[in-house]
Enzyme design. Structure first.
Site, PDB file in Angstrom:
ATOM      1  CB  VAL A 104      43.560  35.964  41.041  1.00 53.25           C
ATOM      2  CG1 VAL A 104      44.947  35.802  40.423  1.00 53.25           C
ATOM      3  CG2 VAL A 104      43.297  34.845  42.032  1.00 53.25           C
ATOM      4  CB  SER A 105      46.798  40.001  41.288  1.00 50.96           C
ATOM      5  OG  SER A 105      46.609  41.357  40.863  1.00 50.96           O
ATOM      6  CB  VAL A 107      44.643  44.557  40.156  1.00 46.65           C
ATOM      7  CG1 VAL A 107      43.624  45.060  39.131  1.00 46.65           C
ATOM      8  CG2 VAL A 107      45.975  45.269  39.963  1.00 46.65           C
ATOM      9  CB  CYS A 108      41.386  40.812  40.966  1.00 46.51           C
ATOM     10  SG  CYS A 108      42.136  40.641  39.334  1.00 46.51           S
ATOM     11  CG  LEU A 109      41.539  41.674  47.675  1.00 44.49           C
ATOM     12  CD1 LEU A 109      40.086  41.469  48.106  1.00 44.49           C
ATOM     13  CD2 LEU A 109      42.461  40.768  48.463  1.00 44.49           C
TER      14      LEU A 109
END
Length: 208
Positions: A114-115, A118-120
């Site tokens: 998440v998100s 970005v995070c993924l």
């Protein structure tokens, strides 16, 4: 000269690992492209299913003083296993995260975060560049707008990351509905038809 073989496009028990990035209370409140209850259901179900298959899981959070702790349902599913708190935006830029993934000895890396954009996307693309075959678990991830999520997936696909769903990834790794872990996997995934699958399996097992 023999043709160069490419990595298997299928996830395997022997080669898969899971990286969970920033499924935190504060970040969950901003997710808008997927219902947060559905997101929680998917990421927790996937974690439980892969643990039943003995797939190594690496979990990370970012700046908990700002974004809060990991959602409690996921923390419970991970059975109190270690998580890595970091400050880098891209989880792959944290040396401890890379070392933890490397320590699994696996080269197929499922990533959820998440998100999505970005995070993924950032660690998935970075891990791909470092020689991992990366799979983005899109429905175990969420974004703050639908457009951000869509663009994140497009960017990953253009880079060579393979998009998957939480349930098909776990079932792909399961590989055989007669496997002893099948009931635990389907039960963890919590899919609407899982009860039917389990019931049929029990019925046919009694016929032999």
């Amino acid at each position: 000269m023999p043709a160069k073989t490419s990595p298997s496009q299928f996830l395997t028990r022997e080669n898969a690992a899971l990286l969970l990035v920033d499924h935190q209370v504060g970040l969950f409140t901003g997710v808008r492209d997927i219902d947060t209850l559905e997101l929680k259901h998917n990421v927790v179900g996937m974690a439980k299913a892969l643990l039943a298959l003995k797939i190594p899981v690496v979990a990370t959070t970012t700046t908990e003083s700002m974004w809060g702790p990991m959602i409690p349902e996921l923390a419970e599913a991970l059975r109190g296993g270690p998580k890595i708190e970091r400050t880098t935006v891209n989880a792959w830029e944290e040396k401890r995260v890379v070392e933890a993934v490397k320590a699994t000895g696996r080269k197929q890396l499922l990533v959820a975060g998440v998100s999505t954009d970005v995070c993924l996307a950032f660690p998935a693309i970075s891990a791909l560049a470092d020689g991992y075959q990366t799979f983005a678990v899109v429905d175990a991830s969420g974004s703050f707008t639908r457009r951000q999520g869509e663009l994140g997936v497009i960017r990953m696909v253009q880079a060579g990351v393979i998009p998957v769903a939480y349930s098909n990834a776990a079932i792909e790794i399961l590989g055989d509905n007669a496997a002893p872990e099948a009931e635990a996997v389907y039960g963890a995934l919590g899919m609407p038809f899982a009860g039917l699958v389990l019931g049929l399996g029990q019925y046919f097992s009694k016929q032999h």
